[in-house]
Scaffold this motif. Structure first.
Motif, short mmCIF file in Angstrom:
data_model
loop_
_atom_site.label_atom_id
_atom_site.label_comp_id
_atom_site.label_asym_id
_atom_site.label_seq_id
_atom_site.Cartn_x
_atom_site.Cartn_y
_atom_site.Cartn_z
N PHE A 22 0.84 -1.19 0.00
CA PHE A 22 0.00 0.00 0.00
C PHE A 22 0.88 1.24 0.00
O PHE A 22 1.88 1.31 0.71
N HIS A 23 0.52 2.22 -0.83
CA HIS A 23 1.28 3.47 -0.90
C HIS A 23 0.36 4.64 -0.55
O HIS A 23 -0.75 4.76 -1.08
N LEU A 24 0.84 5.49 0.32
CA LEU A 24 0.08 6.67 0.69
C LEU A 24 0.00 7.66 -0.47
O LEU A 24 0.87 7.69 -1.34
N HIS A 25 -1.06 8.45 -0.46
CA HIS A 25 -1.17 9.59 -1.37
C HIS A 25 0.07 10.47 -1.16
O HIS A 25 0.59 10.60 -0.06
N ALA A 26 0.57 11.08 -2.25
CA ALA A 26 1.83 11.82 -2.20
C ALA A 26 1.87 12.88 -1.10
O ALA A 26 2.88 13.00 -0.38
N ALA A 27 0.77 13.62 -0.93
CA ALA A 27 0.75 14.67 0.10
C ALA A 27 0.83 14.07 1.50
O ALA A 27 1.50 14.61 2.39
N VAL A 28 0.16 12.93 1.68
CA VAL A 28 0.18 12.28 2.99
C VAL A 28 1.55 11.65 3.24
O VAL A 28 2.02 11.61 4.38
N GLU A 29 2.19 11.17 2.19
CA GLU A 29 3.53 10.61 2.34
C GLU A 29 4.50 11.64 2.88
O GLU A 29 5.37 11.33 3.72
N GLU A 30 4.38 12.88 2.43
CA GLU A 30 5.24 13.93 2.96
C GLU A 30 4.97 14.17 4.44
O GLU A 30 5.90 14.41 5.23
N ILE A 31 3.70 14.11 4.81
CA ILE A 31 3.34 14.26 6.23
C ILE A 31 3.93 13.11 7.04
O ILE A 31 4.46 13.30 8.14
N ARG A 32 3.83 11.89 6.49
CA ARG A 32 4.38 10.73 7.17
C ARG A 32 5.87 10.90 7.45
O ARG A 32 6.34 10.67 8.57
N LYS A 33 6.62 11.32 6.44
CA LYS A 33 8.07 11.49 6.59
C LYS A 33 8.38 12.52 7.67
O LYS A 33 9.27 12.32 8.52
N SER A 34 7.67 13.64 7.63
CA SER A 34 7.91 14.71 8.60
C SER A 34 7.57 14.25 10.02
O SER A 34 8.34 14.46 10.96
N ASN A 35 6.41 13.62 10.17
CA ASN A 35 5.97 13.16 11.50
C ASN A 35 6.93 12.11 12.06
O ASN A 35 7.25 12.12 13.26
N TRP A 36 7.37 11.21 11.19
CA TRP A 36 8.25 10.14 11.66
C TRP A 36 9.62 10.68 12.06
O TRP A 36 10.21 10.22 13.03
N VAL A 86 -11.48 14.29 6.39
CA VAL A 86 -11.89 15.69 6.22
C VAL A 86 -10.73 16.49 5.63
O VAL A 86 -10.92 17.34 4.76
N GLU A 87 -9.53 16.18 6.09
CA GLU A 87 -8.33 16.91 5.65
C GLU A 87 -7.75 16.37 4.35
O GLU A 87 -7.03 17.07 3.64
N ASN A 88 -8.05 15.11 4.04
CA ASN A 88 -7.46 14.44 2.87
C ASN A 88 -8.54 13.70 2.10
O ASN A 88 -8.68 12.47 2.22
N THR A 89 -9.30 14.42 1.33
CA THR A 89 -10.49 13.85 0.69
C THR A 89 -10.16 12.80 -0.38
O THR A 89 -11.00 11.96 -0.70
N LYS A 90 -8.95 12.82 -0.94
CA LYS A 90 -8.60 11.89 -2.01
C LYS A 90 -7.64 10.78 -1.54
O LYS A 90 -7.19 9.98 -2.35
N ALA A 91 -7.36 10.75 -0.26
CA ALA A 91 -6.37 9.81 0.26
C ALA A 91 -7.05 8.63 0.95
O ALA A 91 -8.25 8.64 1.22
N ALA A 92 -6.26 7.61 1.24
CA ALA A 92 -6.75 6.43 1.95
C ALA A 92 -5.90 6.23 3.20
O ALA A 92 -4.72 6.59 3.24
N ARG A 93 -6.50 5.68 4.21
CA ARG A 93 -5.79 5.39 5.46
C ARG A 93 -4.93 4.13 5.32
O ARG A 93 -5.17 3.27 4.49
N ALA A 94 -3.96 4.02 6.22
CA ALA A 94 -3.11 2.83 6.26
C ALA A 94 -3.89 1.60 6.71
O ALA A 94 -3.65 0.49 6.24
N ASP A 95 -4.83 1.78 7.63
CA ASP A 95 -5.75 0.72 8.07
C ASP A 95 -5.09 -0.62 8.41
O ASP A 95 -5.46 -1.67 7.86
N PRO A 96 -4.11 -0.65 9.30
CA PRO A 96 -3.55 -1.94 9.70
C PRO A 96 -4.58 -2.78 10.44
O PRO A 96 -5.42 -2.25 11.18
N LEU A 97 -4.53 -4.08 10.25
CA LEU A 97 -5.49 -4.99 10.88
C LEU A 97 -5.05 -5.30 12.30
O LEU A 97 -4.00 -5.92 12.52
#
Length: 247
Positions: A22-36, A86-97
């Motif tokens: 699974f790959h995050l939407h590009a904008a969310v991927e940037e958030i992931r990198k920064s947060n991590w 609400v903040e990312n209308t075109k993105a999908a969550r990571a949704d780990p089981l």
């Protein structure tokens, strides 16, 4: 998200098929990198483990089929807040089981854990046993019974779970930490007293601040001895699914 589903499915009637990443939407991927990067600065020991993402599920003919892919802990951290869509209308969550295992002892008790007050999620709340499922190194079938049994062994050192008597009893979506959770009833051949004693030597014993055992009747009684104790979302859901399974 999806509606809660209660069922009673033997674990060998669960098919979990893993395919790809699974790959995050590009904008969310940037958030992931920064947060991590911030998290690693504050907690150098933080580990960005690979997790099993549930993409879809189907319940048909007494069989549960899950379609999954690989995701990561850091992707989950970036997408788990309730306002994500609400903040990312075109993105999908990571949704780990997530997996919640209700360990039923040979003398009809249930092992309950009380989360540490420093836990990231639900500090101080009553919980059972569980964690997130791990994907295999290669695509194909993932045995979710083995994944839940691994968590049980790591947290409470129980290695005698009876596969033939284990059931998946429900599937729900955590609305606070935003991921799907599969609930399983997993009987042990050991007594509650023996489990509590042996659990002191479990590899991940520090996952919980306390280990407790209650008769299953006390677990099911919403007005019983646990009524005043804080409870995690998964504890409340597990109790509901357990009641539905047993009636």
């Amino acid at each position: 998200m999806f509606e809660d589903q209660s069922f009673s499915i033997p674990v060998d009637q669960i098919e979990c098929r893993l395919s790809g990443d699974f790959h995050l939407h590009a904008a969310v991927e940037e958030i992931r990198k920064s947060n991590w990067e911030v998290l690693r600065t504050n907690r150098p020991s933080a580990f960005d483990g690979v997790l099993l993402r549930m993409a879809s599920h189907q319940l048909e003919g007494g069989r549960l089929t899950l379609s999954t892919s690989r995701t990561s802990f850091s992707a989950y951290m970036a997408t788990r807040h309730p306002e994500f869509y609400v903040e990312n209308t075109k993105a999908a969550r990571a949704d780990p089981l997530g997996l919640t295992a209700i360990v039923l002892t040979a003398d009809d008790h249930v092992i309950v854990t009380k989360r540490s007050l420093t836990a990231d999620q639900n500090p101080g709340g009553l919980y059972f046993v569980g964690g997130y499922a791990w994907p295999g190194a290669s695509d194909g079938l993932v045995d979710l019974f083995n994944e839940a049994a691994r968590e049980i062994e790591e947290e409470i050192a129980v290695v005698d779970i009876a596969r033939f008597a284990s059931f998946a009893i429900g599937l729900a979506y955590d609305p606070v930490f935003c991921h799907p959770e599969l609930f399983l009833l997993m009987p042990s051949k050991s007594t509650a007293a023996n489990i509590l004693t042996a659990a002191e030597h479990a590899p991940d014993r520090n996952e919980a601040s306390q280990l407790l055992a209650y008769p299953i009747t006390d677990i099911l009684d919403e007005n019983g001895p646990l009524v005043s104790m804080p409870k995690t979302w998964s504890f409340i859901k597990a109790r509901h699914f357990l009641h539905q399974h047993l009636i």
